[in-house]
Write a protein that holds these residues in place. Structure first.
Motif, short mmCIF file in Angstrom:
data_model
loop_
_atom_site.label_atom_id
_atom_site.label_comp_id
_atom_site.label_asym_id
_atom_site.label_seq_id
_atom_site.Cartn_x
_atom_site.Cartn_y
_atom_site.Cartn_z
N SER A 94 30.92 32.05 70.95
CA SER A 94 31.45 33.41 70.90
C SER A 94 32.08 33.87 72.22
O SER A 94 32.56 34.99 72.30
CB SER A 94 30.34 34.38 70.50
OG SER A 94 29.25 34.27 71.37
N ASP A 95 32.08 33.01 73.23
CA ASP A 95 32.71 33.39 74.49
C ASP A 95 33.37 32.16 75.12
O ASP A 95 33.03 31.03 74.79
CB ASP A 95 31.68 34.01 75.46
CG ASP A 95 30.58 33.03 75.83
OD1 ASP A 95 30.80 32.23 76.76
OD2 ASP A 95 29.51 33.08 75.19
N PRO A 96 34.33 32.39 76.02
CA PRO A 96 35.09 31.27 76.60
C PRO A 96 34.24 30.24 77.35
O PRO A 96 34.50 29.05 77.27
CB PRO A 96 36.06 31.96 77.57
CG PRO A 96 36.20 33.35 77.06
CD PRO A 96 34.86 33.69 76.44
N ASP A 97 33.20 30.69 78.06
CA ASP A 97 32.36 29.74 78.80
C ASP A 97 31.61 28.81 77.84
O ASP A 97 31.56 27.59 78.06
CB ASP A 97 31.36 30.47 79.70
CG ASP A 97 32.04 31.11 80.90
OD1 ASP A 97 33.16 30.67 81.27
OD2 ASP A 97 31.46 32.04 81.48
N SER A 98 31.05 29.37 76.78
CA SER A 98 30.36 28.55 75.78
C SER A 98 31.33 27.61 75.09
O SER A 98 31.00 26.46 74.81
CB SER A 98 29.67 29.44 74.74
OG SER A 98 28.68 30.22 75.33
N HIS A 99 32.53 28.11 74.81
CA HIS A 99 33.58 27.30 74.19
C HIS A 99 33.87 26.07 75.07
O HIS A 99 33.88 24.94 74.58
CB HIS A 99 34.84 28.14 74.00
CG HIS A 99 35.99 27.42 73.39
ND1 HIS A 99 36.38 27.61 72.09
CD2 HIS A 99 36.85 26.50 73.90
CE1 HIS A 99 37.42 26.84 71.82
NE2 HIS A 99 37.73 26.16 72.91
N ASN A 100 34.07 26.33 76.36
CA ASN A 100 34.38 25.24 77.29
C ASN A 100 33.20 24.26 77.42
O ASN A 100 33.41 23.06 77.48
CB ASN A 100 34.77 25.80 78.65
CG ASN A 100 36.10 26.51 78.62
OD1 ASN A 100 36.94 26.24 77.77
ND2 ASN A 100 36.30 27.44 79.55
N ASP A 101 31.98 24.80 77.47
CA ASP A 101 30.80 23.93 77.57
C ASP A 101 30.68 23.04 76.34
O ASP A 101 30.41 21.84 76.45
CB ASP A 101 29.52 24.77 77.72
CG ASP A 101 29.40 25.42 79.08
OD1 ASP A 101 30.16 25.03 80.00
OD2 ASP A 101 28.53 26.31 79.22
N LEU A 102 30.86 23.63 75.15
CA LEU A 102 30.75 22.84 73.93
C LEU A 102 31.89 21.82 73.84
O LEU A 102 31.66 20.68 73.44
CB LEU A 102 30.75 23.75 72.70
CG LEU A 102 30.57 23.04 71.35
CD1 LEU A 102 29.30 22.20 71.31
CD2 LEU A 102 30.58 24.06 70.21
N PHE A 103 33.10 22.21 74.24
CA PHE A 103 34.23 21.28 74.24
C PHE A 103 33.90 20.08 75.12
O PHE A 103 34.11 18.93 74.73
CB PHE A 103 35.51 21.97 74.73
CG PHE A 103 36.72 21.09 74.66
CD1 PHE A 103 37.53 21.09 73.53
CD2 PHE A 103 37.07 20.24 75.70
CE1 PHE A 103 38.65 20.28 73.45
CE2 PHE A 103 38.18 19.42 75.63
CZ PHE A 103 38.97 19.44 74.50
N GLN A 104 33.36 20.35 76.28
CA GLN A 104 33.01 19.29 77.22
C GLN A 104 31.92 18.39 76.63
O GLN A 104 32.01 17.16 76.72
CB GLN A 104 32.53 19.93 78.52
CG GLN A 104 32.22 18.95 79.62
CD GLN A 104 31.91 19.66 80.93
OE1 GLN A 104 32.15 20.84 81.09
NE2 GLN A 104 31.35 18.93 81.87
N GLU A 105 30.90 18.97 76.03
CA GLU A 105 29.81 18.18 75.47
C GLU A 105 30.29 17.32 74.30
O GLU A 105 29.91 16.15 74.18
CB GLU A 105 28.65 19.08 75.02
CG GLU A 105 27.43 18.32 74.60
CD GLU A 105 26.82 17.45 75.69
OE1 GLU A 105 26.26 16.38 75.34
OE2 GLU A 105 26.91 17.79 76.89
N ILE A 106 31.14 17.88 73.46
CA ILE A 106 31.69 17.11 72.34
C ILE A 106 32.53 15.95 72.87
O ILE A 106 32.43 14.83 72.38
CB ILE A 106 32.52 18.01 71.39
CG1 ILE A 106 31.58 18.95 70.62
CG2 ILE A 106 33.35 17.17 70.42
CD1 ILE A 106 32.29 20.04 69.84
N THR A 107 33.33 16.21 73.89
CA THR A 107 34.15 15.16 74.49
C THR A 107 33.28 14.03 75.04
O THR A 107 33.58 12.85 74.84
CB THR A 107 35.05 15.73 75.61
OG1 THR A 107 35.87 16.77 75.05
CG2 THR A 107 35.94 14.67 76.22
#
Length: 164
Positions: free
Chosen positions: A29-42
């Protein structure tokens, strides 16, 4: 790992990174969480990539890894999420800009989807990606009939959320 494998991974990821962004949009729900999840998925994709056999399309495999990673992390959201730093890896991925304004018209729909459970969110995501019920079933590891039944139930649930 060899450079050819690394190049292949980066190329596939760059071509399909919108899949990961969409999964992140649904589960955060926020840009920081989005970026963290993107990084973890990668990171999870990179760890699993040597085992990718090509039996399914790369994008189908990517959906499965991304959704499983998101679901696993956010089921444990009460605990802190540990992520690794991509800068320690030797490859850089050219990120596309994530244009939130383009998706403003979807704001209500995303708010409704966020009220669903993790499995229902995954179903809606794949459905909105125009995946066939066969592809949805393969990605989620369920039967095609089960995918159809679950999707019909989710549609009914979303209608109730959007039109109380």
């Amino acid at each position: 790992m060899n450079k050819e494998l690394e190049h292949s991974f980066v190329t596939n990821l760059e071509q399909n990174q919108n899949i990961v962004h969409k999964v992140c949009r649904i589960y955060t729900s926020d840009p920081d969480s989005h970026n963290d999840l993107f990084q973890e998925i990668t990171i999870q994709l990179w760890k699993a990539y040597p085992k990718f056999r090509g039996d399914a399309k790369f994008s189908t495999w990517m959906y499965r890894v991304a959704l499983n990673t998101a679901i696993t992390l956010y089921r444990r959201s009460k605990r802190s999420i540990k992520t690794a730093d991509l800068d320690t890896m030797n490859f850089k991925i050219k990120a596309e800009e994530y244009d939130d304004e383009v998706e403003q018209q979807l704001k209500l729909m995303y708010a409704a989807v966020k009220q669903l459970n993790d499995i229902e969110k995954a179903l809606v995501f794949l459905y909105l990606e125009d995946k066939s019920y066969k592809e949805i079933a393969d990605t989620m590891g369920i039967s095609e009939v089960n995918a159809r039944v679950k999707m019909n139930r989710v549609k009914t649930k979303l209608k109730k959320i959007l039109n109380p």
